[in-house]
Design a protein around this motif. Structure first.
Motif, short mmCIF file in Angstrom:
data_model
loop_
_atom_site.label_atom_id
_atom_site.label_comp_id
_atom_site.label_asym_id
_atom_site.label_seq_id
_atom_site.Cartn_x
_atom_site.Cartn_y
_atom_site.Cartn_z
N SER A 316 -1.94 -1.61 8.86
CA SER A 316 -1.58 -0.79 7.85
C SER A 316 -0.50 -1.10 7.17
CB SER A 316 -1.65 0.71 8.35
OG SER A 316 -2.71 1.12 9.00
N GLN A 317 0.71 -1.38 7.78
CA GLN A 317 1.66 -1.68 7.36
C GLN A 317 1.75 -3.02 6.45
OE1 GLN A 317 4.81 -1.88 10.40
NE2 GLN A 317 4.49 0.20 10.91
N LEU A 318 1.06 -3.94 6.96
CA LEU A 318 0.83 -5.30 6.40
C LEU A 318 0.13 -5.17 5.13
CD1 LEU A 318 1.39 -8.12 7.31
CD2 LEU A 318 -0.83 -8.46 8.08
N LEU A 319 -0.95 -4.23 4.93
CA LEU A 319 -1.65 -4.12 3.58
C LEU A 319 -0.83 -3.31 2.59
CD1 LEU A 319 -5.01 -3.20 4.97
CD2 LEU A 319 -4.56 -5.10 3.98
N ASN A 320 0.00 -2.26 3.18
CA ASN A 320 0.93 -1.70 2.23
C ASN A 320 1.93 -2.35 1.82
OD1 ASN A 320 0.42 1.19 1.95
ND2 ASN A 320 0.97 1.79 3.79
N MET A 321 2.47 -3.60 2.52
CA MET A 321 3.42 -4.43 2.05
C MET A 321 2.78 -5.28 0.82
SD MET A 321 5.18 -7.33 4.51
CE MET A 321 5.38 -6.27 5.84
N LYS A 322 1.73 -5.53 0.92
CA LYS A 322 1.00 -6.44 -0.04
C LYS A 322 0.66 -5.87 -1.36
CE LYS A 322 -0.09 -10.67 -1.33
NZ LYS A 322 0.97 -11.63 -1.53
N HIS A 323 0.28 -4.61 -1.00
CA HIS A 323 -0.47 -3.81 -2.14
C HIS A 323 0.07 -2.52 -2.07
CE1 HIS A 323 -3.00 -7.12 -3.28
NE2 HIS A 323 -3.28 -7.04 -2.16
N THR A 324 1.13 -2.16 -2.80
CA THR A 324 1.74 -0.74 -2.76
C THR A 324 0.81 0.12 -3.62
OG1 THR A 324 3.29 -1.54 -4.81
CG2 THR A 324 4.05 -1.86 -2.59
N ASP A 325 0.11 -0.27 -4.46
CA ASP A 325 -0.94 0.78 -5.26
C ASP A 325 -2.15 0.96 -4.24
OD1 ASP A 325 -1.92 -2.03 -5.23
OD2 ASP A 325 -2.87 -1.82 -7.25
N GLY A 326 -2.25 0.45 -3.29
CA GLY A 326 -3.30 1.02 -2.51
C GLY A 326 -3.15 2.32 -1.99
N ARG A 327 -4.43 2.75 -1.08
CA ARG A 327 -4.15 4.00 -0.46
C ARG A 327 -5.32 3.63 0.57
NH1 ARG A 327 -7.47 8.91 -2.74
NH2 ARG A 327 -9.17 7.79 -3.52
N PHE A 328 -4.95 4.38 1.65
CA PHE A 328 -5.75 4.52 3.11
C PHE A 328 -6.79 5.71 2.79
CE2 PHE A 328 -2.49 1.76 4.30
CZ PHE A 328 -3.07 0.65 4.85
N LEU A 329 -8.22 5.65 2.80
CA LEU A 329 -8.92 6.44 2.69
C LEU A 329 -9.40 7.26 4.06
CD1 LEU A 329 -11.67 4.99 0.20
CD2 LEU A 329 -9.47 6.28 -0.24
N GLN A 330 -9.69 8.57 4.00
CA GLN A 330 -10.32 9.33 5.06
C GLN A 330 -11.77 9.65 4.66
OE1 GLN A 330 -8.63 9.78 7.68
NE2 GLN A 330 -6.83 8.73 6.80
N SER A 331 -12.51 10.11 5.54
CA SER A 331 -13.90 10.37 5.43
C SER A 331 -14.22 11.35 4.17
CB SER A 331 -14.55 11.00 6.69
OG SER A 331 -13.82 12.21 6.91
N GLN A 332 -13.22 12.47 4.02
CA GLN A 332 -13.34 13.32 2.94
C GLN A 332 -13.14 12.72 1.58
OE1 GLN A 332 -11.22 13.50 5.20
NE2 GLN A 332 -9.11 14.17 4.52
#
Length: 453
Positions: A316-332
């Motif tokens: 998760s930290q790796l993806l955040n480091m590369k793409h600050t504009d992204g977000r992690f989704l939940q089922s809702q």
């Protein structure tokens, strides 16, 4: 479990019993075995006695297999160990035999524990007093010897690692027990090629020589799965080890057996699902078992889950480091058809692509040969193809090391399935390069895909 370490009471002791002298010196027990009236014999260290106890339990082992259980190895080179085995033979501690493999002229020297060796190990508490060797009636043919040595080759890879890391284990050689050890009852009865019992799980080894039909293998998986659900006190790990050219046998195998592995994975996943299963399935060639096999039983099950969670956090930290504009989704955050399968992924990462399009990456942590993770990923891939958005939803298999990814096969071509390795991603970030992804262009290999996430 495991063999108790023998300790001699008192500072020094010297006894004569059945032609064996032993005493303690510098916390090491050494045994002197007489060979004649001049007492020109052999000293045995505590480590050698432990190794001989493994030979007794394994019933028969080749010289190279036996060498894996001698620690520390700095005391012996392999050639020195072969000379040591000749002294064991001279002292009648072991019995040695030769097996020649076909016209290739390859020769195995395999060994069994002798009655004198059994008495020696019982005397020093390395074997229980009621231990008795099993008969070798079944191994009168070269075919059976070949299969037995190949099974031990696979077993030795795992056991030597457990031995090296001081993990306690028990072993059951179902081949030489002649059907006395089995799992399940009646029509559901199973006889694995070998069983390794650990504190938190049972490990079953099935050696695949290529002669068994896939319906038979699938039926075995069904029986193992049913047995594992009934015995939930322990986790169950099943290894299918595909014999390849790394082991000289009567059948000469060519290549790395990737086609056989791919077809086996396809056959198993058509009939078996990892959902609510207490069974972990691993499919590896014998060559790759040397590299990857121990990773599946390295830690106990509770510690393994903690390590898994930490790896997800790091990813998760790796993806955040590369793409600050992204977000992690939940089922809702997902539409109803996709939210039903949200639990199949370890992470769901969304980022904005060109023209304000949303792109979703369903991340599944993967290890080479891991059928449980592959089963989750392919089920998720099928669901995404049915309800997802083409070219905007992808399943990404993330391996720890690039070598794992390059040697693994998924058994098919899947348009929305990609792979990557954390090892390569870290290099990409350090060099300020795009994160590298690979796609399955054939059932047997991954090829680089020019795409940046």
């Amino acid at each position: 479990m495991g063999r108790p370490q023998y300790k001699v009471e008192g500072v020094r002791k010297r006894l004569l019993c059945f032609g064996v002298f032993y005493f303690e010196r510098r916390n090491l027990v050494k045994v002197f075995v007489e060979t004649g009236i001049n007492r020109r014999g052999l000293w045995l260290s505590q480590e050698e006695l432990k190794m001989l106890a493994v030979l007794a339990d394994m019933r028969m082992m080749s010289s190279k297999q036996l060498y894996q259980f001698l620690y520390p190895k700095k005391h012996y080179t392999y050639n020195g160990f072969l000379n040591r085995l000749k002294k064991y033979e001279k002292c009648k501690i072991i019995l040695s035999y030769d097996l020649t493999i076909g016209q290739a002229g390859f020769r195995y020297r395999y060994h069994r524990i002798s009655q004198r060796g059994i008495d020696l190990l019982k005397e020093h508490d390395y074997l229980p007093n009621n231990w008795e060797p099993k008969p070798f009636r079944k191994y009168v043919s070269r075919k059976w010897l070949d299969h037995a040595l190949a099974t031990r080759e696979a077993t030795t890879i795992l056991l030597s690692k457990l031995w090296e890391h001081h993990r306690l284990f028990q072993i059951e050689d179902t081949l030489l027990n002649e059907g006395e050890t089995y799992l399940g009852e009646g029509e559901e009865r199973l006889i694995p090629d070998f069983i390794i019992k650990l504190e938190d799980r049972n490990v079953y080894i099935e050696l695949d020589t290529g002669s068994e039909h896939f319906p038979t293998i699938v039926n075995k998986v069904r029986k193992y799965d049913k047995f594992s659900i009934k015995t939930k006190k322990k986790r169950h790990t099943l290894y299918f080890v595909i014999l390849d050219a790394s082991f000289q046998s009567i059948i000469q195998y060519a290549g790395d057996r990737q086609r056989r592995i791919a077809n086996m994975k396809q056959a198993i996943l058509q009939e078996w699902s990892p959902h609510n299963s207490n069974l972990d399935i691993v499919v590896l060639s014998l060559t790759r078992l040397y590299k990857q096999g121990y990773q599946f039983i390295k830690d106990n099950y509770a510690s393994e889950k903690d390590i898994y969670r930490r790896q997800i956090d790091f990813l998760s930290q790796l993806l955040n480091m590369k793409h600050t504009d992204g977000r992690f989704l939940q089922s809702q955050h997902l539409p109803s058809p996709l939210s039903e399968k949200f639990s199949l992924a370890d992470l769901c990462f969304e980022r904005t692509k060109e023209l304000e399009k949303k792109e979703r990456w369903w991340v599944v942590q993967m290890r080479e040969g891991d059928m449980n993770s592959l089963g989750r990923a392919l089920e998720l891939h099928e669901w995404i193809q049915r309800y997802g958005v083409q070219e905007l939803d992808y399943v990404v298999l993330v391996y720890q090391r690039k070598e794992e990814m390059e040697n693994d096969v998924v058994g098919g071509t899947y348009p929305q399935l990609l792979s990557a390795s954390i090892e390569e991603w870290l290099q990409n970030i350090a060099l300020e390069e795009p994160l590298m992804l690979y796609e399955s262009t054939s059932p047997f290999k991954w090829e680089e895909k020019e795409y940046e996430i």
